[in-house]
Design a protein around this motif. Structure first.
Motif: not given
Length: 234
Positions: A106-110, A144-147, A89-90, A225-227
């Motif tokens: 927090f504003d994003a997960a990655l 990885g990229a934040p979402v 988490l960011r 979430v992503g890769t």
């Protein structure tokens, strides 16, 4: 700086590995002091790692050196080549000293890969507090990229890890920690810690700790979430 911190830093920079028979820190607070001395010498704090062995176990934590947070696709040279696929988490804001962390901070997960390394000569035989002092066996955190949120729950998170394209682990709800809230509460109790905007908090292995072969390409996917990708140089 303590003798242990100096020895671990020397090993980090290519010197002699620290014997696993070295007396460990006296307690968790002493291990945290070693961590903080190491991270200060390695370039300051870029994030935090936190994990727990069960939903009721007190979480353990470590600061992460800012230069060791690297982007997806990076190459890394490692001796252990340990890999953990995790959710991070960011932080979207500074958290006032003494205030408890909450998901609203927090504003994003990655998706992230923690690359696990050691400065100890016999990692399996080392006592837990000696491993903790060694930044909890940290080598690097591949980002990885934040979402943006809402954030997935650990209990439902689908995680898949591949080495050279082959699936080596696939879990749903693979975290041992229970909830993100449990982990954040534990990290919040770390004495003297400051949590700043832009730092990431990684929340423990979802697929366990696996060891990659020399030269392997690593791909981790968190569904929804992503890769994130990395590779180990030969």
């Amino acid at each position: 700086m303590t003798d242990l911190a100096a020895a671990l830093l020397d090993a980090w920079n290519g010197g002699t590995a620290v014997p696993a028979t070295t007396p460990p820190p006296a307690d968790e607070a002493a291990a945290c002091a070693v961590q903080e001395a190491m991270v200060a010498a390695l370039g300051g704090i870029g994030g935090w790692k936190v994990g727990a062995s069960s939903p009721v176990a007190p979480p353990g934590s470590s600061p992460l050196p800012a230069p060791c947070l690297i982007p997806s696709g990076s190459a890394f040279t490692g001796r252990m080549r340990g890999v953990e696929l995790e959710l991070a988490l960011r932080l979207s804001r500074d958290v006032p000293a003494g205030a408890a962390l909450a998901l609203e901070d927090f504003d994003a997960a990655l998706p992230v890969l923690e690359l696990v390394e050691t400065r100890l000569d016999d990692w399996p035989a080392a006592p837990a507090l000696l491993k903790a002092a060694d930044l909890g066996n940290h080598g690097a955190l591949v980002l990885g990229a934040p979402v943006p949120g809402p954030f997935p729950t650990l209990a439902s998170l689908d995680a898949e890890l591949r080495f050279d394209g082959a699936v080596v682990a696939h879990t749903v709800g693979g975290s041992t920690a229970g909830t993100l809230e449990h982990l954040l509460a534990g990290l919040s109790r770390r004495p003297g810690a400051r949590f700043l905007k832009g730092q990431v908090v990684t929340t423990g292995a979802l697929t366990g700790l696996l060891f990659a072969p020399v030269g392997a390409a690593i791909t981790g996917t968190l569904k929804g979430v992503g890769t994130v990708e990395a590779r180990f140089t030969p």
